[in-house]
Design a protein around this motif. Structure first.
Motif, PDB file in Angstrom:
ATOM      1  N   UNK A  61      -2.752  -6.616  -8.758  1.00 58.37           N
ATOM      2  CA  UNK A  61      -1.558  -5.689  -9.115  1.00 58.37           C
ATOM      3  C   UNK A  61      -0.867  -5.008  -9.128  1.00 58.37           C
ATOM      4  N   UNK A  62      -1.596  -4.593 -10.057  1.00 52.51           N
ATOM      5  CA  UNK A  62      -1.993  -2.978 -10.989  1.00 52.51           C
ATOM      6  C   UNK A  62      -1.801  -2.132 -10.026  1.00 52.51           C
ATOM      7  N   UNK A  63      -3.569  -2.151  -9.197  1.00 51.32           N
ATOM      8  CA  UNK A  63      -3.448  -1.340  -7.736  1.00 51.32           C
ATOM      9  C   UNK A  63      -2.259  -1.308  -6.791  1.00 51.32           C
ATOM     10  N   UNK A  64      -1.874  -2.127  -5.953  1.00 49.44           N
ATOM     11  CA  UNK A  64      -0.923  -1.681  -5.525  1.00 49.44           C
ATOM     12  C   UNK A  64       0.334  -1.312  -5.899  1.00 49.44           C
ATOM     13  N   UNK A  65       0.414  -1.699  -7.162  1.00 50.96           N
ATOM     14  CA  UNK A  65       1.643  -0.653  -7.623  1.00 50.96           C
ATOM     15  C   UNK A  65       1.800   0.826  -8.193  1.00 50.96           C
ATOM     16  N   UNK A  66       0.189   1.063  -8.354  1.00 45.94           N
ATOM     17  CA  UNK A  66      -0.582   2.234  -8.314  1.00 45.94           C
ATOM     18  C   UNK A  66      -0.439   2.924  -6.769  1.00 45.94           C
ATOM     19  N   UNK A  67      -0.395   1.815  -5.848  1.00 40.47           N
ATOM     20  CA  UNK A  67      -0.431   2.997  -4.008  1.00 40.47           C
ATOM     21  C   UNK A  67       0.758   2.679  -4.077  1.00 40.47           C
ATOM     22  N   UNK A  68       1.260   2.360  -4.904  1.00 38.39           N
ATOM     23  CA  UNK A  68       3.253   2.254  -4.679  1.00 38.39           C
ATOM     24  C   UNK A  68       3.673   3.570  -5.261  1.00 38.39           C
ATOM     25  N   UNK A  69       3.559   3.826  -5.865  1.00 36.30           N
ATOM     26  CA  UNK A  69       4.108   5.105  -6.991  1.00 36.30           C
ATOM     27  C   UNK A  69       3.092   6.833  -6.068  1.00 36.30           C
ATOM     28  N   UNK A  70       1.945   6.081  -6.187  1.00 37.93           N
ATOM     29  CA  UNK A  70       1.664   7.596  -5.110  1.00 37.93           C
ATOM     30  C   UNK A  70       2.452   7.371  -3.288  1.00 37.93           C
ATOM     31  N   UNK A  71       3.133   6.562  -2.852  1.00 40.37           N
ATOM     32  CA  UNK A  71       3.432   6.901  -1.915  1.00 40.37           C
ATOM     33  C   UNK A  71       4.770   7.248  -1.653  1.00 40.37           C
ATOM     34  N   UNK A  72       5.542   6.560  -2.951  1.00 44.19           N
ATOM     35  CA  UNK A  72       6.944   7.687  -3.521  1.00 44.19           C
ATOM     36  C   UNK A  72       6.650   8.924  -3.674  1.00 44.19           C
ATOM     37  N   UNK A  73       5.721   9.220  -4.378  1.00 48.33           N
ATOM     38  CA  UNK A  73       4.921  10.657  -4.749  1.00 48.33           C
ATOM     39  C   UNK A  73       5.099  11.361  -4.153  1.00 48.33           C
TER      40      UNK A  73
END
Length: 172
Positions: A61-73
């Protein structure tokens, strides 16, 4: 990630049969101790398996959150670059300083999520080691009943204590 399966049902049946077989015979009391301690090992293995599965899920779950943040960035960076190339400036267009500040905040969230993912993955690995040690201890204890070798049971207890150490390390 998948949960750790703990196949100990057949061992419990064998231990129960041997315990009943030895009941009333000489050494029946030691067989009872072995059976009870093996059951306790199975309980600890189940607890460690449950916790390992939890931390595995949290890491994902945390890795998915990180991926989402990087995509948003990345999306914000691309949007800012395109906006900077546009000769007609919109009046509410973000300034390069705002874009940089927003990007840093998003990056910080992504890095924090990655850090949390790594934390949970390390806990999962520690707890998975505990499960493995408990399973080995259960098997060694079962063999001690079948072979009537008390030394094997002591070996199983030592292995279970090592598993307990990993369990405690995984909890803390």
């Amino acid at each position: 990630m998948e949960e750790i399966e703990i196949p100990t049902e057949h061992l419990h049946e064998a231990i129960k049969e041997k315990t009943e077989e030895h009941a009333g015979k000489e050494g029946g009391k030691s067989t009872l101790y072995i059976a009870v301690s093996t059951a306790l090992m199975a309980v600890l293995a189940a607890i460690a398996g449950l916790l390992a599965g939890h931390h595995s899920n949290e890491a994902l779950i945390e890795q998915v959150k990180a991926s989402d943040q990087w995509a948003w960035y990345q999306a914000k960076s691309i949007k800012a670059a395109i906006s900077a190339l546009n000769p007609v400036k919109k009046e509410n267009a973000p300034t390069p300083e705002q874009v940089k500040k927003d990007g840093e905040a998003i990056m910080d969230k992504a890095k924090e999520a990655e850090k949390n993912s790594e934390f949970h993955l390390n806990k999962h690995k520690t707890l998975a080691a505990a499960v493995t040690l408990f399973q080995v201890a259960i098997a060694v204890s079962a063999i001690s009943i079948l072979t009537k070798k008390t030394l094997l049971w002591y070996t199983g207890v030592v292995i279970a204590l090592a598993g307990f150490g990993f369990l405690i390390a995984g909890i803390l």
